[in-house]
Design an enzyme around this catalytic site. Structure first.
Site, PDB file in Angstrom:
ATOM      1  CD  GLN A   1      36.372  45.133  32.592  1.00  0.00           C
ATOM      2  OE1 GLN A   1      36.693  46.307  32.773  1.00  0.00           O
ATOM      3  NE2 GLN A   1      35.194  44.657  32.920  1.00  0.00           N
TER       4      GLN A   1
ATOM      5  CG  HIS B   1      30.829  36.620  35.887  1.00  0.00           C
ATOM      6  ND1 HIS B   1      30.311  35.692  36.774  1.00  0.00           N
ATOM      7  CD2 HIS B   1      32.166  36.613  36.072  1.00  0.00           C
ATOM      8  CE1 HIS B   1      31.308  35.146  37.466  1.00  0.00           C
ATOM      9  NE2 HIS B   1      32.447  35.700  37.047  1.00  0.00           N
ATOM     10  CE1 TYR B   2      37.022  43.495  35.454  1.00  0.00           C
ATOM     11  CE2 TYR B   2      37.886  41.285  35.156  1.00  0.00           C
ATOM     12  CZ  TYR B   2      38.055  42.641  35.122  1.00  0.00           C
ATOM     13  OH  TYR B   2      39.279  43.149  34.750  1.00  0.00           O
ATOM     14  CG  HIS B   3      33.881  39.112  30.402  1.00  0.00           C
ATOM     15  ND1 HIS B   3      32.695  39.601  30.888  1.00  0.00           N
ATOM     16  CD2 HIS B   3      33.876  39.387  29.084  1.00  0.00           C
ATOM     17  CE1 HIS B   3      32.000  40.157  29.910  1.00  0.00           C
ATOM     18  NE2 HIS B   3      32.702  40.046  28.799  1.00  0.00           N
ATOM     19  CD  GLN B   4      41.691  42.348  31.289  1.00  0.00           C
ATOM     20  OE1 GLN B   4      41.006  43.044  31.994  1.00  0.00           O
ATOM     21  NE2 GLN B   4      42.553  42.839  30.442  1.00  0.00           N
TER      22      GLN B   4
END
Length: 170
Positions: A104, A116-119
């Site tokens: 991440q 935009h948060y992304h794992q």
């Protein structure tokens, strides 16, 4: 203040367009078929980029617009980790990789390029050289097939944490 937003003014978030079923802007590289599944808090989507010889990995994203790890609330963070594990197990069922990796990124210096948060969840193969490869686009048709394969694995009786219809919004 420890953190400032890097999201440009007027930013049209490609992940928000996908999970909220909004019309895609011209710069959105996502396709509707990239959505594997969505719960109340998070969604699993196919990444449009691949690395090395093995195109096709998954990103776990919040359904709410959260730019980075710094803004992540506890409930959403827990949901992201739960779905990261669920998707990694589905990869083992669907594709039988030799292993999995997650990563991440936050802020431009941390290699974040979508605000935009992304794992990321990667299937790993011996000598895949994941960390030595430049990203490349994965065709929409390939991503759709991989999403379909993972969806089947996620609902499979073979999956120890299988999804149930009641868990999924869409």
């Amino acid at each position: 203040m420890l953190y400032r937003s890097h999201e440009p003014e007027g930013y049209q978030c490609p992940f928000c367009e996908l999970v909220n079923d909004l019309p895609f802007t011209e710069y959105n590289l996502c396709a509707p078929s990239d959505l594997i599944y969505q719960t109340e808090l998070v969604a699993a989507i196919m990444a449009c980029d691949g690395f090395g010889n093995h195109g096709g990995h998954v990103m776990i994203i919040p359904t709410a617009h959260i730019e980075s790890l710094y803004e992540l609330d506890e409930a959403t963070g827990a949901a992201i980790m739960r779905e990261t594990q669920r998707v990694a197990l589905a990869m083992k069922i669907a594709w039988d990789p030799d292993g999995t990796s997650t990563r991440q990124h936050n802020e431009p210096a941390g290699n974040q390029h979508v605000w935009h948060y992304h794992q990321h969840v990667f299937p790993r193969y011996w000598d895949d050289q994941l960390y030595r490869q430049l990203r490349h686009r994965v065709p929409v048709e390939d991503r759709a097939l991989k999403a379909q394969q993972l969806r089947a694995a996620l609902f499979s009786d073979a999956h120890p944490q299988r999804l149930r219809d009641a868990d999924v919004i869409r």
